[in-house]
Design an enzyme around this catalytic site. Structure first.
Site, short mmCIF file in Angstrom:
data_model
loop_
_atom_site.label_atom_id
_atom_site.label_comp_id
_atom_site.label_asym_id
_atom_site.label_seq_id
_atom_site.Cartn_x
_atom_site.Cartn_y
_atom_site.Cartn_z
N GLU A 17 15.64 -22.22 6.89
CA GLU A 17 14.50 -21.29 6.88
C GLU A 17 14.08 -20.93 8.30
O GLU A 17 14.50 -21.54 9.27
CB GLU A 17 13.30 -21.91 6.15
CG GLU A 17 13.27 -21.70 4.65
CD GLU A 17 12.88 -20.27 4.27
OE1 GLU A 17 12.64 -19.45 5.17
OE2 GLU A 17 12.84 -19.99 3.06
N ASN A 151 5.90 -16.21 0.47
CA ASN A 151 7.09 -15.91 1.26
C ASN A 151 6.97 -14.49 1.81
O ASN A 151 5.94 -13.83 1.64
CB ASN A 151 8.35 -16.04 0.39
CG ASN A 151 9.14 -17.27 0.71
OD1 ASN A 151 9.36 -17.61 1.87
ND2 ASN A 151 9.58 -17.99 -0.33
N ASP A 202 12.46 -13.59 -0.80
CA ASP A 202 12.25 -14.78 0.04
C ASP A 202 11.74 -14.34 1.42
O ASP A 202 10.84 -13.52 1.51
CB ASP A 202 13.54 -15.58 0.11
CG ASP A 202 13.29 -17.07 0.26
OD1 ASP A 202 12.39 -17.45 1.00
OD2 ASP A 202 14.01 -17.87 -0.37
#
Length: 293
Positions: A17, A151, A202
């Site tokens: 991430e 997100n 995302d």
């Protein structure tokens, strides 16, 4: 057709991430949330530091180093001369439920750090997450609540529009907000309903044309949406679960894409970090500045 290549051979993250370009170091940073690790790729050298807790999101710090969201605190990360990592707590947050952590986060164009929280057990689908803003005095009250998996946080070039998604399968929505001079998001409105497109929304990035790039988790794609919410193009990634993208490189024309390796997935592609050159430029990230509030 955009070529997508693996950045680091024979390396995979559990939950990659928050890719971030550090122009001063000419280096890419990102995290492995479940691996509790900070990663760096610089001049062909891959380095990693393990923290004592999950690390979810990164931003630049105006005084050097990085700002990071861990499980229940915001910290300043600084690399020491001996190669070690110093961790200083900037703010702590009391979550409303146990088993929560920070998730997506970044600075707005004024250098204010925003980060969302979530329950780690996604299967519970509990809307207990929220978006916070952090300054020198600590966290704000929740700016937006009722989130399951916050997100897709990104800010327009002029800083007047904030984008935020909820990537949980029961939501799959991306919203846009107006942002006032104090950094308060207002006038929430639907930007993209990802139920009409492949994948779950995302992590995201903004390019110099004002377009919004969002990783389509579960679909193996990165979508580019125009400022009016129209799907402009999609880039295929060699793994099903791309998690976040970010622009960087010497000319801001590289797109780094992290990914997730689900439990039991032994493919070489899952959890890898990828780099693409999609033919557009991104925008530099603004470092966190300790605003008085």
């Amino acid at each position: 057709m955009t070529t997508v290549e693996r950045l680091v051979e024979a390396h995979a993250d559990s939950v990659g991430e928050s890719p971030l370009w550090h122009a001063g170091e000419a280096a890419w940073y990102w995290v492995d949330i479940e691996g509790c690790a900070l990663r760096r790729w610089r001049s062909g050298l891959f380095q990693s530091w393990t923290l004592g807790e999950r690390i979810a999101c990164l931003a630049l710090h105006a005084h050097g180093g990085l700002v990071a969201g861990l499980e229940s605190r915001i910290v300043h990360l600084a690399l020491r001369d001996d190669g070690g990592l110093t961790i200083d707590t900037l703010a702590e947050l009391a979550h409303p439920k146990p088993g929560m952590r920070f998730n997506d986060g970044r600075c707005d164009r004024a250098g204010r750090f925003f980060a969302g929280t979530m329950l780690r057990d996604m299967a519970a689908a509990q809307p207990v997450g929220a978006l916070y803003r952090f300054d020198a005095r600590g966290p704000s009250q929740p700016l937006i609540d009722g989130l399951i998996v916050p997100n897709g946080l990104a800010f327009s070039a002029d800083g007047r529009t904030m984008y935020l998604s909820d990537s949980h399968p029961r939501r799959r929505l991306i919203w846009a907000f107006d942002v006032d001079a104090q950094g308060m998001p207002q006038q929430r409105r639907l930007f993209v309903d990802m139920n009409h497109h492949p994948g779950r929304p995302d992590g995201a990035a903004i390019d110099a044309d004002g377009c919004y790039w969002i990783c389509a988790n579960d679909a193996g794609l990165v979508h580019r949406f125009t400022p009016d919410g129209r799907l402009d193009r999609s880039i295929a990634v060699p793994t099903a679960k791309p998690s976040m993208c970010s622009f960087g490189g010497a000319h801001w024309d590289e797109l780094l894409i992290t990914s997730i390796r689900p439990a039991g997935d032994t493919s070489e592609a899952a959890g890898a970090t990828y780099i693409a050159r999609p033919g557009v430029q991104g925008l530099p990230e603004t470092p966190w500045t300790p605003h008085p509030g």
